[in-house]
Design an enzyme around this catalytic site. Structure first.
Site, PDB file in Angstrom:
ATOM      1  N   TYR A 165       0.842  -1.214   0.000  1.00 18.82           N
ATOM      2  CA  TYR A 165       0.000   0.000   0.000  1.00 18.82           C
ATOM      3  C   TYR A 165       0.874   1.259   0.000  1.00 18.82           C
ATOM      4  O   TYR A 165       0.615   2.209  -0.749  1.00 18.82           O
ATOM      5  CB  TYR A 165      -0.889  -0.076   1.236  1.00 18.82           C
ATOM      6  CG  TYR A 165      -1.900   1.015   1.426  1.00 18.82           C
ATOM      7  CD1 TYR A 165      -3.073   1.059   0.681  1.00 18.82           C
ATOM      8  CD2 TYR A 165      -1.706   2.002   2.398  1.00 18.82           C
ATOM      9  CE1 TYR A 165      -4.023   2.046   0.895  1.00 18.82           C
ATOM     10  CE2 TYR A 165      -2.648   2.988   2.628  1.00 18.82           C
ATOM     11  CZ  TYR A 165      -3.807   3.013   1.875  1.00 18.82           C
ATOM     12  OH  TYR A 165      -4.748   3.995   2.099  1.00 18.82           O
ATOM     13  N   LYS A 169       0.832   4.017  -2.919  1.00 18.57           N
ATOM     14  CA  LYS A 169       0.395   5.372  -2.565  1.00 18.57           C
ATOM     15  C   LYS A 169       1.477   6.403  -2.868  1.00 18.57           C
ATOM     16  O   LYS A 169       1.176   7.544  -3.218  1.00 18.57           O
ATOM     17  CB  LYS A 169       0.005   5.421  -1.077  1.00 18.57           C
ATOM     18  CG  LYS A 169      -1.332   4.725  -0.777  1.00 18.57           C
ATOM     19  CD  LYS A 169      -2.458   5.291  -1.633  1.00 18.57           C
ATOM     20  CE  LYS A 169      -3.835   5.012  -1.106  1.00 18.57           C
ATOM     21  NZ  LYS A 169      -4.897   5.408  -2.070  1.00 18.57           N
TER      22      LYS A 169
HETATM   23  P1  NAD Z   1     -13.817   2.785   1.884  1.00 18.54           P
HETATM   24  O1  NAD Z   1     -13.504   1.334   1.949  1.00 18.54           O
HETATM   25  O2  NAD Z   1     -14.839   3.325   2.812  1.00 18.54           O
HETATM   26  O3  NAD Z   1     -14.230   3.181   0.399  1.00 18.54           O
HETATM   27  C1  NAD Z   1     -13.524   2.743  -0.714  1.00 18.54           C
HETATM   28  C2  NAD Z   1     -14.513   2.339  -1.792  1.00 18.54           C
HETATM   29  O4  NAD Z   1     -13.772   1.959  -2.952  1.00 18.54           O
HETATM   30  C3  NAD Z   1     -15.390   1.137  -1.415  1.00 18.54           C
HETATM   31  O5  NAD Z   1     -16.756   1.482  -1.494  1.00 18.54           O
HETATM   32  C4  NAD Z   1     -14.995   0.062  -2.413  1.00 18.54           C
HETATM   33  O6  NAD Z   1     -16.075  -0.769  -2.818  1.00 18.54           O
HETATM   34  C5  NAD Z   1     -14.464   0.870  -3.576  1.00 18.54           C
HETATM   35  N1  NAD Z   1     -13.545   0.125  -4.415  1.00 18.54           N
HETATM   36  C6  NAD Z   1     -12.526  -0.670  -3.991  1.00 18.54           C
HETATM   37  N2  NAD Z   1     -11.877  -1.195  -5.033  1.00 18.54           N
HETATM   38  C7  NAD Z   1     -12.489  -0.725  -6.155  1.00 18.54           C
HETATM   39  C8  NAD Z   1     -12.252  -0.911  -7.542  1.00 18.54           C
HETATM   40  N3  NAD Z   1     -11.269  -1.697  -7.986  1.00 18.54           N
HETATM   41  N4  NAD Z   1     -13.052  -0.261  -8.415  1.00 18.54           N
HETATM   42  C9  NAD Z   1     -14.057   0.527  -7.985  1.00 18.54           C
HETATM   43  N5  NAD Z   1     -14.327   0.725  -6.672  1.00 18.54           N
HETATM   44  C10 NAD Z   1     -13.550   0.119  -5.764  1.00 18.54           C
HETATM   45  O7  NAD Z   1     -12.410   3.548   2.089  1.00 18.54           O
HETATM   46  P2  NAD Z   1     -12.031   5.086   2.388  1.00 18.54           P
HETATM   47  O8  NAD Z   1     -11.395   5.139   3.722  1.00 18.54           O
HETATM   48  O9  NAD Z   1     -13.141   6.010   2.068  1.00 18.54           O
HETATM   49  O10 NAD Z   1     -10.825   5.258   1.343  1.00 18.54           O
HETATM   50  C11 NAD Z   1     -10.909   6.007   0.158  1.00 18.54           C
HETATM   51  C12 NAD Z   1      -9.506   6.259  -0.360  1.00 18.54           C
HETATM   52  O11 NAD Z   1      -8.745   7.034   0.578  1.00 18.54           O
HETATM   53  C13 NAD Z   1      -8.693   4.984  -0.606  1.00 18.54           C
HETATM   54  O12 NAD Z   1      -7.906   5.151  -1.762  1.00 18.54           O
HETATM   55  C14 NAD Z   1      -7.804   4.894   0.614  1.00 18.54           C
HETATM   56  O13 NAD Z   1      -6.625   4.159   0.376  1.00 18.54           O
HETATM   57  C15 NAD Z   1      -7.530   6.366   0.846  1.00 18.54           C
HETATM   58  N6  NAD Z   1      -7.113   6.684   2.206  1.00 18.54           N
HETATM   59  C16 NAD Z   1      -7.993   6.596   3.225  1.00 18.54           C
HETATM   60  C17 NAD Z   1      -7.569   6.931   4.500  1.00 18.54           C
HETATM   61  C18 NAD Z   1      -8.499   6.914   5.671  1.00 18.54           C
HETATM   62  O14 NAD Z   1      -8.086   7.358   6.744  1.00 18.54           O
HETATM   63  N7  NAD Z   1      -9.739   6.466   5.508  1.00 18.54           N
HETATM   64  C19 NAD Z   1      -6.236   7.326   4.726  1.00 18.54           C
HETATM   65  C20 NAD Z   1      -5.368   7.405   3.653  1.00 18.54           C
HETATM   66  C21 NAD Z   1      -5.820   7.092   2.387  1.00 18.54           C
END
Ligand code: NAD
Length: 308
Positions: A165, A169
């Site tokens: 990851y 990233k």
């Molecule tokens: P989440 O799991 O709530 O939402 C992610 C969504 O992406 C899900 O609904 C999932 O079904 C969808 N998804 C996954 N793979 C997919 C694909 N191949 N094609 C289409 N849709 C797909 O997660 P989140 O926390 O809202 O994360 C959103 C983004 O932010 C991600 O890229 C995550 O890595 C990044 N991020 C989140 C955090 C955090 O604190 N939540 C921190 C750093 C980075």
């Protein structure tokens, strides 16, 4: 009535992974500000297994019920061309791509399989590239485009169990750096968001009293501003959480010349003996371009030559 509110009327935005968490908050905000929204989500588990149309459909319903315009798309982000086609078929254009879809396959490096590595790189890095690449010709033609790539503090600083990851990233930061340069002449701006938000990806990692302050809705306005016509930010890394936002830079130390004149070689002992100077970050500086860095190396070489 003329207002000072930021609007996105006439703009078409694709939000990947918009069925939950951050993506859902982005989609709802854009929908409420006049944009037509493509709500992409394949509806799988947080490890990337399975699929369902339900999460995307629910968000589309929420936007429509509030008076906004939205359509669902259930494709994997690896099929970014199909997601862009949904935007073109439904709304006739595409203006903004928010690459947000994401999964986790956390394992310590020693236990990480090629599959764990490839799946994470496919969804985060290749999926972002594919979706953005499919929209790029439209952006060039219309001389407008806004791209968001989603990185993570796990990439910027590392995190145990997230080698796959973290690498993907940080790869997105590299992708943004170059897209920002290639796009700017056509008014295509690319920025990186580094969020910390309460979602299913973080619910079992952060303490509950912290989790409740990590609302995705606090980050969505930052992403919205980065995507607005009036926003000139380009090629930046913007971190955001709890209603706060800040900008990150890569900086480099002054460094140290390890040879005394231009005909000298560099010995490992010279590196050892001057290591504290090489790594002294007191006057660390940010560089704006590869030309600036290379130019400084050339100036340093000229200074070395003039010592003779
Ligand atoms: P989440 O799991 O709530 O939402 C992610 C969504 O992406 C899900 O609904 C999932 O079904 C969808 N998804 C996954 N793979 C997919 C694909 N191949 N094609 C289409 N849709 C797909 O997660 P989140 O926390 O809202 O994360 C959103 C983004 O932010 C991600 O890229 C995550 O890595 C990044 N991020 C989140 C955090 C955090 O604190 N939540 C921190 C750093 C980075």
């Amino acid at each position: 009535m003329v207002t000072n509110n930021l609007r996105f009327d006439g703009r078409v935005v694709i939000v990947t992974g918009a069925g939950a968490g951050l993506g859902r908050a982005y989609a709802l905000l854009f929908g409420s500000r006049g944009a037509s929204v493509v709500v992409n989500d394949l509806g799988g588990s947080r490890h990337g297994d399975g699929s369902s149309t339900k999460v995307a459909d629910t968000v589309v319903e929420e936007i429509r019920r509030a008076g906004g315009k939205a359509v669902a798309n259930y494709d994997n982000v690896l099929d970014g061309d199909k997601i862009v086609k949904t935007a073109i078929d439904a709304f006739g254009r595409v203006d903004i791509v928010i690459n947000n879809a994401g999964i986790l396959r956390d394992k310590s490096f020693v236990k990480m399989s090629d599959k764990d590595w490839d799946l994470i790189h496919d969804v985060h890095l290749k999926g972002s590239m594919r979706t953005t690449k499919a929209a790029w010709p439209y952006f060039r033609e219309q001389k407008f485009g806004r791209v968001i790539l989603t990185s993570s503090n796990s990439g910027l600083y590392g995190n145990f169990g997230q080698a796959n990851y973290s690498a993907a990233k940080m790869g997105l930061v590299g992708l943004a750096n170059t897209l920002a340069i290639e796009g700017v002449k056509n008014n295509i701006h690319t920025n990186v968001i580094v969020p910390t938000a309460g979602s299913r990806l973080t619910e079992d990692i952060v303490p509950p009293d912290f989790f409740e302050h990590l609302k995705p809705e606090f980050i969505a306005p930052v992403v919205a501003w980065l995507c607005h016509d009036d926003c000139m930010e380009n090629g930046s890394i913007i971190e955001s959480a709890i209603g706060w936002a800040g900008k990150c830079h890569i900086v480099r130390s002054d460094g140290f010349m390890l040879r005394k004149n231009v005909n000298d070689l560099v010995s490992p002992e010279a590196v050892r003996d001057n290591w504290s100077s090489v790594t002294n970050m007191q006057n660390a500086k940010r560089y704006g371009s590869i030309q600036e860095v290379t130019g400084e190396i050339m100036t340093t070489l000229e200074a070395l030559k003039s010592r003779e």
